[in-house]
Design an enzyme around this catalytic site. Structure first.
Site, PDB file in Angstrom:
ATOM      1  N   ARG A 116       0.867  -1.245   0.056  1.00 19.59           N
ATOM      2  CA  ARG A 116       0.038  -0.071  -0.044  1.00 19.59           C
ATOM      3  C   ARG A 116       0.711   1.558  -0.177  1.00 19.59           C
ATOM      4  O   ARG A 116       0.294   2.534   0.482  1.00 19.59           O
ATOM      5  CB  ARG A 116      -0.992   0.020   1.126  1.00 19.59           C
ATOM      6  N   LYS A 138       1.919  11.396 -10.489  1.00 18.93           N
ATOM      7  CA  LYS A 138       1.186  10.659 -11.306  1.00 18.93           C
ATOM      8  C   LYS A 138       1.972   9.478 -11.677  1.00 18.93           C
ATOM      9  O   LYS A 138       3.096   9.412 -12.155  1.00 18.93           O
ATOM     10  CB  LYS A 138       0.736  11.101 -12.719  1.00 18.93           C
ATOM     11  N   GLU A 180       7.479  19.398 -25.076  1.00 22.35           N
ATOM     12  CA  GLU A 180       7.026  19.654 -23.610  1.00 22.35           C
ATOM     13  C   GLU A 180       7.680  21.193 -23.065  1.00 22.35           C
ATOM     14  O   GLU A 180       7.221  21.981 -22.409  1.00 22.35           O
ATOM     15  CB  GLU A 180       7.357  18.743 -22.389  1.00 22.35           C
ATOM     16  N   LYS A 211       6.207  23.297 -13.519  1.00 23.18           N
ATOM     17  CA  LYS A 211       5.410  22.027 -13.211  1.00 23.18           C
ATOM     18  C   LYS A 211       5.500  21.840 -11.823  1.00 23.18           C
ATOM     19  O   LYS A 211       4.232  21.782 -11.138  1.00 23.18           O
ATOM     20  CB  LYS A 211       5.918  20.744 -13.884  1.00 23.18           C
ATOM     21  N   GLU A 221      -5.240  18.057 -10.223  1.00 20.74           N
ATOM     22  CA  GLU A 221      -5.758  18.366 -11.481  1.00 20.74           C
ATOM     23  C   GLU A 221      -7.083  19.125 -11.608  1.00 20.74           C
ATOM     24  O   GLU A 221      -7.893  18.767 -12.375  1.00 20.74           O
ATOM     25  CB  GLU A 221      -5.727  17.119 -12.726  1.00 20.74           C
ATOM     26  N   ARG A 225      -3.555  22.670 -12.714  1.00 17.64           N
ATOM     27  CA  ARG A 225      -2.809  21.562 -13.241  1.00 17.64           C
ATOM     28  C   ARG A 225      -3.058  21.221 -14.778  1.00 17.64           C
ATOM     29  O   ARG A 225      -2.232  20.818 -15.618  1.00 17.64           O
ATOM     30  CB  ARG A 225      -2.954  20.322 -12.457  1.00 17.64           C
ATOM     31  N   ASN A 229      -1.887  20.589 -19.817  1.00 17.56           N
ATOM     32  CA  ASN A 229      -2.425  20.260 -20.980  1.00 17.56           C
ATOM     33  C   ASN A 229      -2.403  21.170 -22.330  1.00 17.56           C
ATOM     34  O   ASN A 229      -2.991  20.700 -23.145  1.00 17.56           O
ATOM     35  CB  ASN A 229      -3.720  19.638 -20.628  1.00 17.56           C
ATOM     36  N   HIS A 232      -2.352  19.576 -25.654  1.00 22.36           N
ATOM     37  CA  HIS A 232      -2.539  18.344 -25.567  1.00 22.36           C
ATOM     38  C   HIS A 232      -3.800  17.690 -26.157  1.00 22.36           C
ATOM     39  O   HIS A 232      -4.074  16.506 -26.563  1.00 22.36           O
ATOM     40  CB  HIS A 232      -2.207  17.661 -24.307  1.00 22.36           C
ATOM     41  N   HIS A 236      -3.138  14.463 -28.251  1.00 23.33           N
ATOM     42  CA  HIS A 236      -3.648  13.270 -27.707  1.00 23.33           C
ATOM     43  C   HIS A 236      -4.627  12.460 -29.237  1.00 23.33           C
ATOM     44  O   HIS A 236      -4.506  11.344 -29.250  1.00 23.33           O
ATOM     45  CB  HIS A 236      -4.853  13.057 -26.497  1.00 23.33           C
ATOM     46  N   HIS A 252       5.167  11.645 -28.540  1.00 21.98           N
ATOM     47  CA  HIS A 252       4.044  12.327 -28.012  1.00 21.98           C
ATOM     48  C   HIS A 252       4.424  14.085 -27.901  1.00 21.98           C
ATOM     49  O   HIS A 252       3.528  14.907 -28.226  1.00 21.98           O
ATOM     50  CB  HIS A 252       4.437  12.121 -26.607  1.00 21.98           C
TER      51      HIS A 252
HETATM   52  N1  LIG Z   1       3.658  10.636 -15.152  1.00 20.92           N
HETATM   53  C1  LIG Z   1       3.280  11.540 -15.708  1.00 20.92           C
HETATM   54  O1  LIG Z   1       2.816  12.827 -15.434  1.00 20.92           O
HETATM   55  C2  LIG Z   1       4.001  11.888 -17.294  1.00 20.92           C
HETATM   56  C3  LIG Z   1       4.054  12.980 -17.792  1.00 20.92           C
HETATM   57  C4  LIG Z   1       4.307  12.720 -19.165  1.00 20.92           C
HETATM   58  C5  LIG Z   1       4.780  11.532 -19.710  1.00 20.92           C
HETATM   59  N2  LIG Z   1       4.504  10.480 -18.954  1.00 20.92           N
HETATM   60  C6  LIG Z   1       4.677   9.206 -19.578  1.00 20.92           C
HETATM   61  O2  LIG Z   1       6.172   9.075 -19.813  1.00 20.92           O
HETATM   62  C7  LIG Z   1       6.240   7.985 -20.987  1.00 20.92           C
HETATM   63  C8  LIG Z   1       7.328   8.950 -21.969  1.00 20.92           C
HETATM   64  O3  LIG Z   1       8.649   8.820 -21.469  1.00 20.92           O
HETATM   65  P1  LIG Z   1       9.678   9.047 -22.361  1.00 20.92           P
HETATM   66  O4  LIG Z   1       9.555  10.087 -23.464  1.00 20.92           O
HETATM   67  O5  LIG Z   1      10.790   9.467 -21.454  1.00 20.92           O
HETATM   68  O6  LIG Z   1       9.826   7.774 -22.995  1.00 20.92           O
HETATM   69  P2  LIG Z   1      10.562   6.242 -22.667  1.00 20.92           P
HETATM   70  O7  LIG Z   1      10.528   6.119 -21.038  1.00 20.92           O
HETATM   71  O8  LIG Z   1      10.075   5.054 -23.521  1.00 20.92           O
HETATM   72  O9  LIG Z   1      11.978   6.426 -22.983  1.00 20.92           O
HETATM   73  C9  LIG Z   1      12.438   6.404 -24.489  1.00 20.92           C
HETATM   74  C10 LIG Z   1      13.660   5.837 -24.870  1.00 20.92           C
HETATM   75  O10 LIG Z   1      14.759   6.396 -24.224  1.00 20.92           O
HETATM   76  C11 LIG Z   1      15.587   5.672 -23.366  1.00 20.92           C
HETATM   77  N3  LIG Z   1      16.371   6.655 -22.554  1.00 20.92           N
HETATM   78  C12 LIG Z   1      16.083   7.160 -21.474  1.00 20.92           C
HETATM   79  N4  LIG Z   1      16.943   7.740 -21.081  1.00 20.92           N
HETATM   80  C13 LIG Z   1      17.956   7.455 -21.761  1.00 20.92           C
HETATM   81  C14 LIG Z   1      19.371   8.150 -21.710  1.00 20.92           C
HETATM   82  N5  LIG Z   1      19.790   9.144 -20.802  1.00 20.92           N
HETATM   83  N6  LIG Z   1      20.241   7.772 -22.813  1.00 20.92           N
HETATM   84  C15 LIG Z   1      19.809   6.773 -23.586  1.00 20.92           C
HETATM   85  N7  LIG Z   1      18.636   6.254 -23.862  1.00 20.92           N
HETATM   86  C16 LIG Z   1      17.776   6.943 -22.775  1.00 20.92           C
HETATM   87  C17 LIG Z   1      14.702   4.804 -23.118  1.00 20.92           C
HETATM   88  O11 LIG Z   1      15.107   3.527 -22.426  1.00 20.92           O
HETATM   89  C18 LIG Z   1      13.765   4.363 -23.911  1.00 20.92           C
HETATM   90  O12 LIG Z   1      14.255   3.359 -24.969  1.00 20.92           O
HETATM   91  C19 LIG Z   1       4.909   7.721 -21.430  1.00 20.92           C
HETATM   92  O13 LIG Z   1       4.520   6.602 -21.086  1.00 20.92           O
HETATM   93  C20 LIG Z   1       4.055   8.930 -20.924  1.00 20.92           C
HETATM   94  O14 LIG Z   1       2.682   8.289 -20.694  1.00 20.92           O
HETATM   95  C21 LIG Z   1       4.041  10.599 -17.737  1.00 20.92           C
HETATM   96 ZN   LIG Z   2       2.580  15.733 -22.594  1.00 23.15          ZN
END
Ligand SMILES: NC(=O)c1ccc[n+]([C@@H]2O[C@H](COP(=O)([O-])OP(=O)(O)OC[C@H]3O[C@@H](n4cnc5c(N)ncnc54)[C@H](O)[C@@H]3O)[C@@H](O)[C@H]2O)c1
Ligand SMILES: [Zn+2]
Length: 349
Positions: A116, A138, A180, A211, A221, A225, A229, A232, A236, A252
């Site tokens: 938990r 999140k 972003e 942020k 949100e 918050r 978006n 977005h 989306h 994205h």
């Molecule tokens: N929780 C939130 O508030 C929130 C906000 C925005 C996005 N997200 C989520 O984040 C995800 C997207 O994140 P992302 O764009 O980082 O994609 P990702 O986590 O898929 O990473 C993209 C690629 O880059 C690689 N990588 C990461 N850091 C690296 C580094 N320093 N050197 C070499 N390779 C590296 C990863 O291993 C992967 O292969 C989505 O699932 C999205 O839903 C969440």
């Molecule tokens: Zn975004």
């Protein structure tokens, strides 16, 4: 540089620096002093990077999960939690997520749900992770029915944004992150000309501050918050249409850039801003090297349907839009205006 996310007893610092990852042991010692063990969750790809050395200062276990978005599944979560349980991690112990946004979303959700909730430290290594995903609490995974459909709010006890890690980030991932960053720059009223004076590190700090301030004011949100978006609604929709076709062409952040260019044109068409605001947006996106065009094969009708929660009537179109009072969430935008602006935007030279 430390940026604080202010949430009463659950407040925490985002550490931004070259070598921030080396603060892990100090954060655990200060914020989780009773922790006896730490489970570091990462991917084989991240663990193979030259900068990968994370030391928690306590008994430490390394667990790897599949790289990228596939990590965000209930199957991967289950396997991960079984492994965590084998280490007999207790309520006082810590989970550390090291990787991109997908990894920190998964590690965060594991920390939110195991016993938990156990303490969580995020070490985001992608630009998206540093400016967005790892901050704000999140966490979650995807279902076959859609992205991020299962999750929890679970704030970390610290976030370590290490600039040294993003040096190895592939160009495409970097560009996605810049979408972003451009959003934050535009929300903050920045101009393209000013961008010549700031480094990528400054831009990360600016985005994290924005942020952190918004999350501090509105954790769940309800209001402010939602400003994050910006761009977005269309982004989306582009992703949804692309996903339905199994089309991996838009990251994205790239979709967000198109969404930003579109949103300002919609604001202009609705008489909320004048042409100079459109120019400000276009110039900023240009400097970041971000594409603004809606790709040809994304039909307006499909995008409109994807933007609307009410598939038949399209009466509930919601956008974050610029206006005389700054940026705000606008509900019930006229579908005809949205459709007209989409068509006009496509026709631009
Ligand atoms: N929780 C939130 O508030 C929130 C906000 C925005 C996005 N997200 C989520 O984040 C995800 C997207 O994140 P992302 O764009 O980082 O994609 P990702 O986590 O898929 O990473 C993209 C690629 O880059 C690689 N990588 C990461 N850091 C690296 C580094 N320093 N050197 C070499 N390779 C590296 C990863 O291993 C992967 O292969 C989505 O699932 C999205 O839903 C969440
Ligand atoms: Zn975004």
């Amino acid at each position: 540089m430390n940026v604080s996310v202010e949430l009463g007893e659950r407040s925490y610092d985002v550490v931004l620096s070259d070598g921030a990852r080396h603060q892990l042991a100090a954060v655990i010692a200060e914020r989780a002093p009773r922790a006896r063990a730490a489970v570091i969750v990462t991917t084989p790809h991240i663990a193979a990077q030259p900068w990968f050395d994370v030391t928690s200062g306590i008994e430490q276990h390394l667990l790897t999960v599949v790289d990228g978005e596939s990590a965000k599944s209930l199957d991967v979560l289950e396997t991960l939690l079984e492994e965590v349980a084998k280490f007999e991690l207790s309520r006082n112990d810590v989970i550390v997520g090291v990787g991109g946004g997908a990894l920190t979303d998964l590690a965060g959700f594991a920390a939110a749900t195991y016993l938990r909730g156990v303490a969580l430290v995020q070490v985001p290594t992608s630009l998206v992770g540093q400016v967005d995903a790892a901050i704000g609490g999140k966490t979650g995974v995807n279902l076959r029915s859609g992205k991020n459909l299962v999750g929890a709010f679970h704030q970390p006890i610290g976030v370590l944004c290490d600039f040294e890690t993003i040096a190895t980030l592939p160009e495409r991932e970097r560009l996605g992150g810049l979408g972003e960053v451009a959003k934050c720059w535009l929300l903050e009223g920045g101009f393209a000309a000013e961008l010549t004076e700031v480094s990528l590190h400054d831009l990360i700090v600016m985005s994290v501050k924005l942020k952190a301030a918004i999350v501090s004011a509105d954790e769940r949100e309800g209001g402010r918050r939602a400003l994050l978006n910006y761009g977005h609604t269309l982004a989306h929709a582009l992703e949804k249409v692309a996903l339905a076709r199994d089309d991996d062409e838009l990251r994205h952040g790239e979709a967000v850039a198109i969404g930003l260019a579109f949103a300002v044109r919609l604001a202009e068409a609705l008489g909320r801003v004048d042409q100079s605001e459109v120019t400000r947006h276009d110039e900023v996106l240009e400097v970041f090297g971000l594409q603004r065009r809606v790709p040809e094969h994304f039909a307006s009708s499909l995008l409109l349907e994807a933007m609307s929660h009410d598939k038949k009537a399209h009466h509930d179109l919601t956008f974050v839009l610029a206006g005389a009072e700054g940026f705000e969430t606008v509900r019930g935008v006229d579908p005809q205006s949205v459709s007209d602006v989409l068509e006009k935007f496509r026709g631009e030279p």
